[in-house]
Every structure is written in structure tokens, then in C-alpha cells.
Design an enzyme around this catalytic site. Structure first.
Site, short mmCIF file in Angstrom:
data_model
loop_
_atom_site.label_atom_id
_atom_site.label_comp_id
_atom_site.label_asym_id
_atom_site.label_seq_id
_atom_site.Cartn_x
_atom_site.Cartn_y
_atom_site.Cartn_z
N ASP A 193 -15.44 13.06 35.78
CA ASP A 193 -16.18 12.01 36.02
C ASP A 193 -16.02 10.78 34.57
O ASP A 193 -15.55 9.64 35.81
CB ASP A 193 -17.38 11.70 35.78
CG ASP A 193 -18.38 10.45 36.23
OD1 ASP A 193 -18.31 9.62 37.46
OD2 ASP A 193 -19.20 9.75 35.24
N MET A 274 -23.42 4.96 37.30
CA MET A 274 -22.97 4.02 37.93
C MET A 274 -21.51 3.60 37.19
O MET A 274 -20.80 2.86 37.76
CB MET A 274 -23.52 2.62 36.55
CG MET A 274 -24.80 3.11 37.61
SD MET A 274 -25.26 2.32 38.97
CE MET A 274 -24.32 0.65 39.55
N ARG A 275 -20.58 4.76 36.60
CA ARG A 275 -19.73 4.63 36.21
C ARG A 275 -18.72 4.20 37.58
O ARG A 275 -17.47 3.63 37.78
CB ARG A 275 -19.13 6.18 35.64
CG ARG A 275 -17.60 5.64 35.18
CD ARG A 275 -17.23 7.28 33.79
NE ARG A 275 -17.84 6.83 32.86
CZ ARG A 275 -18.27 7.76 32.57
NH1 ARG A 275 -19.21 8.65 33.15
NH2 ARG A 275 -19.08 7.22 31.24
N ALA A 276 -18.82 5.35 38.48
CA ALA A 276 -17.96 5.21 40.00
C ALA A 276 -17.72 3.85 40.47
O ALA A 276 -17.05 3.18 40.52
CB ALA A 276 -18.77 6.03 41.03
N VAL A 279 -15.65 1.65 38.14
CA VAL A 279 -13.75 1.70 38.50
C VAL A 279 -13.72 1.51 39.81
O VAL A 279 -12.82 0.71 39.77
CB VAL A 279 -14.51 3.68 38.15
CG1 VAL A 279 -12.93 4.04 38.59
CG2 VAL A 279 -14.54 4.05 37.15
#
Length: 662
Positions: A193, A274-276, A279
């Protein structure tokens, strides 16, 4: 200096090239993880990218590549005055798999820090890579704590080195690129991730394209400089396009419509955190800038999803990476039309003249990466007495199996071991460079000599002979070798399904504990190495799932084959201790004196003090206790399938240790 292979001369691999270029345009995307089989130009493309990056201005003499326009106020070589500076090419720094923590983050001179109070710092690879590329080949084989360190530095843009209260910080902003062959083992989902984008690469199956790959490679090997000159114009054009996209990037508008599509896509594919979303937003913005646009379109969001989401769908090693593109298109269409965003380009994503990449991996990533197996009514496979493969039951959480004693193997999470990280258990004189100072032991060693050394002030006079290395105890990864009975006595479909489910559970446990795994099967008249020791537990799961059953039970052959595998592996990796897991009902048939032969084979393993567990697969109201006898011959312990579960009452670890102690 070696002339790199030109980036524009790489044949095919459109997704790989695009992902690298997007990170060159916007390093905030978060780097690239390149997954694929060997010989697919992964390393070639990464090394070629460094030649396309614009030159960087640096403060003369600064070991940390400070920007003269805005020097780092906390630079260890500072303070620097703004202005001036010289230009140099952007660096590409390679992190070797066997690198130490000090080589990665840098090292403090503890002797000078104690005696003089001076922060004498030797920069590591993170400092060298600042404002350039940090390339990690075979990142899946890198120790987990090193992966954590470099990912933390990439996320924060800074590296921190602390040794016994002495701390140094320096800027570390770089484009992180990792390559890996999934056959050699997977990264943990938490680490996957942390990479912004991922691409799957494979060699082309088109003869014409393969011919062109060979033609260009041979031409480059014959005369690298001449080959590079031939592609100089294309290289200059891409370099200029990167510069233009960087300048345009701050002007790109990410509208509410595109943001809703991004959020809806991440929600539809149930990615964690929420990283996706972040990104995807940065990737879509970089795609627009690369295409020369100031608005993010739906095609940018679609391409961003294909690059940013597949690796975030993996929750365990048996999940297949990939994205269901039909589901993606449906989600984007449902949330299209807002803020003037366009529909996805029917000719393929990319825009701006970028060639459409090949179709991505299929599947929604949520199904286990195991082939469908036959049900109870399937006909038997060819071969006398052989039955088709049974499908495994769902995996479960298992009891912890450990190897007794204290080892010195690779860092992991299974058995006790002397490691670089863990709780401090003592001190010793350092062998080579000092890495972990034991402060109390060092002071104790230096204290008796202060008068003889002429100490007159408050400082402690420390010599190199006084330094003491801290010894620490943590956990190691082991070699878990599965020896699975595939004979006719195991062929009852319900039993074999339960057995496979138990082995899959143990494989999942091995993945979580950073073990290597191997698989030996025995049936008929012989035993086979279904999978040599590897870090790829999903490969072991695939071999297990397709395993047929039938025939007699050559138990001795299985144990002798395990002994042979361990002998070879001990030469390759002597520090990694083995744990043999025999999955059988304990029967031994076929050949002369099969029971006596099995006993002798078991005692051979016991004589070499190989830790072992026998998973007793015998079922029914009447039990012969053969697995228990086998465990006794092995010097290990026996456990039933029910006792293997983590919520069972049986204490497996205590059983193993007490048996070994006896």
C-alpha cells in the site's frame, strides 16, 4: 561511465514506462512497484529513466544535495547561504538486498559522540538518493525493517538517525522504484500500500516484438555509445516533455466531478484507508500534465485506477492482483457528467499521444488465486487408483509452531533468535563495525581507566576497546517444510479437503511470520519435491490445490526426501533453522517392512535435531494412534486437525518444547 540503455528504445512495456514517467513528472505520486517475471526489462527501464531527469542544482560541497535556492535549514553540513550553486545530473542510487541499516540511513560515530560530543555523521544511501531515484531490485527480498525505513523516508521526505540519544535529520526526497519477481515471494499488504503505483510486466508473446527486443539489445551491446546516439533525439524530446509537464502541473485543475469518480472507484473496490484516493488524485493530475492539459478527464481517472488500485486489493498472499475493468467502467460511467469530465476514451487510456497499454490483469482481486477443483461427482483422473484434486476448505488461524532454542537466522516472526532488533539481552565486544551500542557496558568498561588516561574534565575518555555491542533477541523466520501424505488412505474427499485447508492455514501463517516454505508429497511408490524451498507461499498453495491423491503410502520415502531437501538447503542457507510439518494419518504401506523403514527415516531426522510436528489426519471413532508413534520417532509432537486451530485448548508450543526437553 557506462552508457545506459535509452529509455525510448525499450520495446513495449507501455504501463511500466508510463508509471515511471508520471513519477518523474510528480514525485508526490509515491513511487512505482514493478512486478513481473525475470528478463522483462524491469531494471533496464528504471536505469534508463535516470538519464531523462533534469539536472539538479546543488550547494557545492554539501553531501546531502541541498538546493541552493532553498537550502535545508537542518542540513548536517549546514547552515548554507541561499544563492549560487552548481549543477549535476540526477542520481540513481541502488539499494542492494543485503544492505545494512547503517548503509541505508547512515551511521553516527558513537566514539566521537561520547568522548567529544560531536555529531560525526556518515551519510547513507538515502542521502545519496535525495532529489534523484532510489532503486531497490528484488524489494520483496529486502528485510522488512529496511523496507519500513525507506518507505517512511519516502513518505516524510526526511531521514532520521538516532543512536543512544544522539539524533541527526536530513532531507530525503526521491523517486522510489522497486522491482520484484512474485515467484520469489510477496510483499506484505501494508508495504504494498505504501507504493503509489504498481505495474505487472511480462515478456511479449508476439514474435515480431521479441525479434525487435533482441535486435536492439544486440545493437546496444555491440556499441552502446552509437546506439544511444541513434536514440538521442527521442530521448531529448521525452526529457523536454517531462520539464514541460512539471511546469504545467501546478496549473492542472482537479474538479469535483473527477474527485467524486476517484472516491466512488476506491469505495467500489473496497480498498482500505484513504491513501488510494490521494494517490489516484495525484496520478490523474500528473496524467493530465503529461498530456499537456490543465483539466483532469475521466480517462485520466480510469488510467490512474489501473495503476494505483490493483496491489491494494490484495489482503492475503492467496488473493490475485488485478482489477475488474468492467466494474471500473460502470463506476466511472455512473459518476460521469459532473464538472464537464469526459467519458473514457474508447481507444484506450493514456491521452496525449501515449500508446494505449495492454489490458491489465483480469479478476476483481477478491478471489483466492487457486484453480477450481472438482466436486464429489467428478470422474477419476487417469492412472490406476488416482483421484482428482479435492478443493481445500477455508483457511483458519493456527496455533503458533516454533523451533526450540535460540537461532541466528533471517529476521522474522516465528522462533527466538539473536537479531539486530529486539530486546537487549547483554553486551559483547563488536565484531567489525559497531551498530548497536550498549551504553552501560561501554561506560563500565571505560570507567576503571579514566585516571590512567589523564581525565581532567567532565567528559568521559573513551577508547575503541571500551565500546560494547548490544546483543538483542527477537524473532527469526524459519524454513517450514511440509511433508504431505497424498496416498489412497487420505483420498476420502472430505478428509483431503480438510487437510488442504489446514496446510493452507499453515502457509498463511508462514507468510505472516516471514518464513520460507517447501512442499514434499508422497504417494504410490515414491516421494516428490512439489516445491523447493521458496519465499512464495502462493506458489506452494497453487501446487497443493492441484495435488491428486491415490495409491499406497510410502511414508519412509517422504521422510527421506525431506531429509535430502533439508541437507541441500542447509548448504545454501545454514543460519535458517527448519521446521518439518508432516501431514499424515501415520499409515505406512508398500514395499518390504514399510513401518520399520519409516521408523528409521524418522530417527534420521531426529538425530539431526530437526524440529517437527505431525498433523494427525486420522478420523473416525476408532483411532490407531499411528501419527503419535511417528511423532515420537521424530522427537516431535502430534496434533489433530482440530487442535491446530488457534482457538483450541491444546497448547502446541508447550507440547513441542516439552517433547524436545524430554
Amino acid at each position: 561511465m557506462t552508457t545506459p540503455f535509452p529509455f525510448t528504445a525499450v520495446v513495449g512495456q507501455d504501463d511500466l514506462r508510463l508509471a515511471l514517467l508520471l513519477n518523474a513528472v510528480s514525485p508526490a505520486v509515491g513511487g512505482v512497484l514493478v512486478r513481473g517475471e525475470k528478463g522483462t526489462a524491469k531494471s533496464t527501464a528504471v536505469r534508463a529513466l535516470s538519464a531523462l531527469l533534469p539536472a539538479v542544482a546543488v550547494v557545492p560541497g554539501c553531501r546531502f544535495s541541498c538546493d541552493p535556492a532553498s537550502p535545508d535549514p537542518e542540513c548536517p553540513d549546514g547552515p548554507h547561504e541561499a544563492g549560487g550553486g552548481t549543477e549535476r545530473a540526477a542520481r540513481m542510487v541502488e539499494l542492494p538486498v543485503g544492505a545494512s541499516e547503517d548503509r541505508l540511513v547512515g551511521a553516527l560515530d558513537i566514539e566521537r559522540a561520547l568522548a567529544e560530543g560531536v555529531k560525526a555523521f556518515e551519510p547513507g544511501l538515502l542521502a545519496d538518493a535525495h532529489r534523484g531515484i532510489l532503486y531497490v531490485d528484488e524489494v520483496n527480498l529486502l528485510h522488512d525493517h529496511l523496507v519500513d525505513l525507506l518507505l517512511d523516508a519516502a513518505a516524510m521526505g526526511a531521514s532520521y538517525v538516532e543512536r543512544e540519544g544522539v539524533s541527526v535529520r536530513h532531507a530525503a526526497k526521491f523517486l522510489l522504484v522497486g522491482t520484484m519477481n512474485p515467484e520469489e515471494g510477496e510483499l506484505r499488504p501494508q508495504l504494498l500500500d505504501r507504493f503509489g503505483l504498481t505495474v505487472e510486466v511480462a515478456a511479449s508473446r508476439e514474435p515480431d516484438q521479441r525479434v525487435e527486443v533482441v535486435r536492439r539489445r544486440l545493437a546496444y551491446d555491440d556499441d552502446p555509445a552509437a546506439f544511444a546516439a541513434k536514440w538521442a533525439r527521442e530521448e531529448a524530446a521525452v526529457r523536454q516533455r517531462i520539464v514541460a509537464a512539471r511546469e504545467l502541473l501546478p496549473q492542472v485543475r482537479l474538479g469535483d466531478g473527477a474527485l467524486r469518480q476517484i472516491a466512488a472507484t476506491c469505495a467500489a473496490f473496497e480498498v482500505d484507508g484513504m491513501r488510494a484516493d490521494i494517490v489516484m488524485a495525484r496520478t490523474a493530475t500528473a496524467l493530465a500534465a503529461w498530456a499537456g492539459r490543465t483539466d483532469v478527464l475521466a480517462e485520466d481517472v480510469r488510467q490512474a485506477a489501473l495503476l494505483a488500485l490493483p496491489h491494494r486489493r490484495r489482503r492475503n498472499p492467496f488473493d490475485a492482483p488485478g482489477l475488474d475493468e468492467d466494474k471500473l467502467d460502470e463506476t466511472l460511467e455512473q459518476y460521469s457528467g459532473d464538472d464537464g469530465d469526459d467519458e473514457p476514451d474508447p481507444d484506450g487510456p493514456g491521452g496525449g499521444g501515449q500508446p494505449a497499454p495492454d489490458s491489465g490483469p483480469q479478476g476483481d482481486g477478491g478471489e483466492a488465486a487457486r484453480p477450481e477443483a472438482g466436486e464429489g461427482g467428478q470422474p477419476q483422473a487417469s492412472g490406476a487408483g488416482e483421484q482428482s484434486a479435492a478443493r481445500a476448505t477455508e483457511p483458519f488461524r493456527t496455533k503458533a509452531l516454533t523451533v526450540p532454542g535460540v537461532g541466528e537466522g533471517a529476521a522474522g516472526r516465528r522462533s527466538r533468535a539473536r537479531t539486530e532488533h529486539g530486546r537487549t539481552t547483554g553486551a559483547r565486544r563488536p565484531r567489525g563495525a559497531l551498530t548497536k551500542l550498549h551504553l552501560a557496558a561501554t561506560v563500565q568498561a571505560a570507567a576503571p581507566h579514566q585516571r590512567a588516561r589523564g581525565r581532567s574534565g567532565p567528559g568521559l575518555v573513551v577508547r575503541r576497546d571500551d565500546l560494547r555491542q548490544a546483543t538483542r533477541e527477537g524473532r527469526e523466520g524459519n524454513l517450514v517444510l511440509f511433508v504431505v501424505d497424498a496416498s489412497g488412505s487420505m483420498a476420502a474427499r472430505q478428509r483431503m479437503s480438510a487437510v488442504k485447508g489446514a496446510v493452507l492455514s499453515l502457509l498463511l501463517d508462514a507468510y505472516q511470520r516471514r518464513d520460507k516454505v517447501g512442499l514434499v508429497t508422497f504417494r504410490g511408490t515414491s516421494a516428490d519435491v512439489a516445491l523447493p524451498p521458496t519465499s512464495s507461499v502462493d506458489a506452494a498453495a497453487a501446487r497443493l490445490e492441484s495435488l491428486p491423491t491415490g495409491g499406497r503410502t510410502p511414508l519412509a520415502a517422504g521422510l527421506l526426501k525431506a531429509h535430502e531437501v533439508l541437507r541441500v538447503e542447509r548448504l545454501r542457507d545454514p543460519a535458517r533453522r527448519p521446521l518439518v510439518v508432516v501431514v499424515t494419518d501415520g499409515r505406512a504401506t508398500g514395499g518390504p517392512e514399510p513401518v520399520a523403514l519409516a521408523g528409521r527415516a524418522a530417527r534420521l531426522l531426529a538425530a539431526e535435531q530437526v524440529a517437527s510436528v505431525v498433523v494427525d489426519c486420522e478420523s473416525g471413532p476408532v483411532r490407531l494412534g499411528l501419527a503419535g508413534r511417528l511423532a515420537g520417532e521424530l522427537g516431535g509432537t502430534a496434533v489433530t486437525l482440530d487442535e491446530l486451530r488457534a482457538d483450541s485448548i491444546a497448547g502446541l508450543v508447550k507440547g513441542i518444547q516439552s517433547r524436545r526437553a524430554a
